[in-house]
Design a protein around this motif. Structure first.
Motif, PDB file in Angstrom:
ATOM      1  N   ALA A  37       0.832  -1.207   0.000  1.00 14.09           N
ATOM      2  CA  ALA A  37       0.000   0.000   0.000  1.00 14.09           C
ATOM      3  C   ALA A  37       0.866   1.257   0.000  1.00 14.09           C
ATOM      4  O   ALA A  37       0.557   2.231  -0.707  1.00 14.09           O
ATOM      5  CB  ALA A  37      -0.929  -0.005   1.208  1.00 14.09           C
ATOM      6  N   LEU A  38       1.938   1.250   0.776  1.00 14.31           N
ATOM      7  CA  LEU A  38       2.850   2.399   0.785  1.00 14.31           C
ATOM      8  C   LEU A  38       3.519   2.583  -0.573  1.00 14.31           C
ATOM      9  O   LEU A  38       3.710   3.710  -1.037  1.00 14.31           O
ATOM     10  CB  LEU A  38       3.908   2.230   1.879  1.00 14.31           C
ATOM     11  CG  LEU A  38       3.443   2.427   3.313  1.00 14.31           C
ATOM     12  CD1 LEU A  38       4.554   2.038   4.282  1.00 14.31           C
ATOM     13  CD2 LEU A  38       3.014   3.859   3.548  1.00 14.31           C
ATOM     14  N   GLY A  41       0.914   4.060  -2.940  1.00 13.75           N
ATOM     15  CA  GLY A  41       0.717   5.468  -2.601  1.00 13.75           C
ATOM     16  C   GLY A  41       1.878   6.332  -3.049  1.00 13.75           C
ATOM     17  O   GLY A  41       1.688   7.423  -3.602  1.00 13.75           O
ATOM     18  N   ALA A  44       1.758   6.601  -6.922  1.00 12.64           N
ATOM     19  CA  ALA A  44       0.647   7.456  -7.358  1.00 12.64           C
ATOM     20  C   ALA A  44       0.953   8.932  -7.100  1.00 12.64           C
ATOM     21  O   ALA A  44       0.688   9.793  -7.953  1.00 12.64           O
ATOM     22  CB  ALA A  44      -0.639   7.050  -6.654  1.00 12.64           C
ATOM     23  N   LEU A  45       1.515   9.232  -5.948  1.00  9.29           N
ATOM     24  CA  LEU A  45       1.848  10.619  -5.635  1.00  9.29           C
ATOM     25  C   LEU A  45       3.004  11.130  -6.480  1.00  9.29           C
ATOM     26  O   LEU A  45       3.014  12.303  -6.890  1.00  9.29           O
ATOM     27  CB  LEU A  45       2.161  10.757  -4.147  1.00  9.29           C
ATOM     28  CG  LEU A  45       0.946  10.662  -3.230  1.00  9.29           C
ATOM     29  CD1 LEU A  45       1.373  10.468  -1.784  1.00  9.29           C
ATOM     30  CD2 LEU A  45       0.086  11.907  -3.362  1.00  9.29           C
ATOM     31  N   SER A  48       1.591  11.832  -9.878  1.00  8.19           N
ATOM     32  CA  SER A  48       0.762  13.041  -9.790  1.00  8.19           C
ATOM     33  C   SER A  48       1.615  14.298  -9.745  1.00  8.19           C
ATOM     34  O   SER A  48       1.267  15.310 -10.367  1.00  8.19           O
ATOM     35  CB  SER A  48      -0.128  12.978  -8.551  1.00  8.19           C
ATOM     36  OG  SER A  48      -1.013  11.903  -8.636  1.00  8.19           O
ATOM     37  N   CYS A  74       1.763  17.403  -3.486  1.00  5.14           N
ATOM     38  CA  CYS A  74       1.984  15.998  -3.845  1.00  5.14           C
ATOM     39  C   CYS A  74       3.449  15.610  -3.666  1.00  5.14           C
ATOM     40  O   CYS A  74       3.753  14.476  -3.269  1.00  5.14           O
ATOM     41  CB  CYS A  74       1.549  15.739  -5.286  1.00  5.14           C
ATOM     42  SG  CYS A  74      -0.228  15.719  -5.507  1.00  5.14           S
ATOM     43  N   THR A  78       4.836  12.718  -1.373  1.00  2.94           N
ATOM     44  CA  THR A  78       5.662  11.671  -1.986  1.00  2.94           C
ATOM     45  C   THR A  78       6.869  11.372  -1.118  1.00  2.94           C
ATOM     46  O   THR A  78       7.193  10.204  -0.863  1.00  2.94           O
ATOM     47  CB  THR A  78       6.120  12.106  -3.391  1.00  2.94           C
ATOM     48  OG1 THR A  78       4.973  12.331  -4.196  1.00  2.94           O
ATOM     49  CG2 THR A  78       6.996  11.065  -4.041  1.00  2.94           C
ATOM     50  N   TYR A  81       5.777   9.474   2.028  1.00  4.50           N
ATOM     51  CA  TYR A  81       5.537   8.055   1.760  1.00  4.50           C
ATOM     52  C   TYR A  81       6.847   7.309   1.538  1.00  4.50           C
ATOM     53  O   TYR A  81       6.993   6.162   1.942  1.00  4.50           O
ATOM     54  CB  TYR A  81       4.604   7.879   0.555  1.00  4.50           C
ATOM     55  CG  TYR A  81       3.158   7.819   0.944  1.00  4.50           C
ATOM     56  CD1 TYR A  81       2.446   6.630   0.889  1.00  4.50           C
ATOM     57  CD2 TYR A  81       2.490   8.958   1.384  1.00  4.50           C
ATOM     58  CE1 TYR A  81       1.122   6.568   1.255  1.00  4.50           C
ATOM     59  CE2 TYR A  81       1.163   8.917   1.749  1.00  4.50           C
ATOM     60  CZ  TYR A  81       0.481   7.715   1.689  1.00  4.50           C
ATOM     61  OH  TYR A  81      -0.822   7.662   2.063  1.00  4.50           O
TER      62      TYR A  81
END
Length: 100
Positions: A37-38, A41, A44-45, A48, A74, A78, A81
């Motif tokens: 999940a990390l 994330g 995705a960031l 973005s 973002c 990033t 994360y």
């Protein structure tokens, strides 16, 4: 008021004593699902952020500041994360769990 530890309270229930902080011998860390999940994330960031910077350069001057602001937000997320993904910046909390 005088604050007493949970374990010293007269007539403290077993639940109250169980909530008292204790020394951790093992710490529950992020598992494989959490790492996945990390990673998602983070990716995705990161994408973005790059997209927002690209859109900022093609936008007019009035809208450009909003794209750069979004890219900055973002970008900070990033890096946050990435820090969590690489195991930096965490502490053990009650229950001997990892907290970022």
């Amino acid at each position: 008021l005088y604050a007493m530890p949970f374990t010293q309270l007269a007539g403290a229930s077993a639940a109250a004593k169980a909530l008292a902080p204790t020394a951790c011998t093992t710490i529950e860390e992020v598992g494989s699902t959490g790492v996945g999940a990390l990673t998602l994330g983070f990716l995705a960031l990161a994408v973005s952020s790059v997209v927002m910077v690209a859109k900022a350069y093609s936008a007019d001057a009035e809208r450009r500041k909003y794209y750069f602001c979004n890219a900055f937000i973002c970008g900070v997320a990033t890096f946050s994360y990435f820090a969590m993904l690489s195991g930096q910046g965490w502490t053990a909390i009650a229950g001997c769990r990892q907290f970022f």
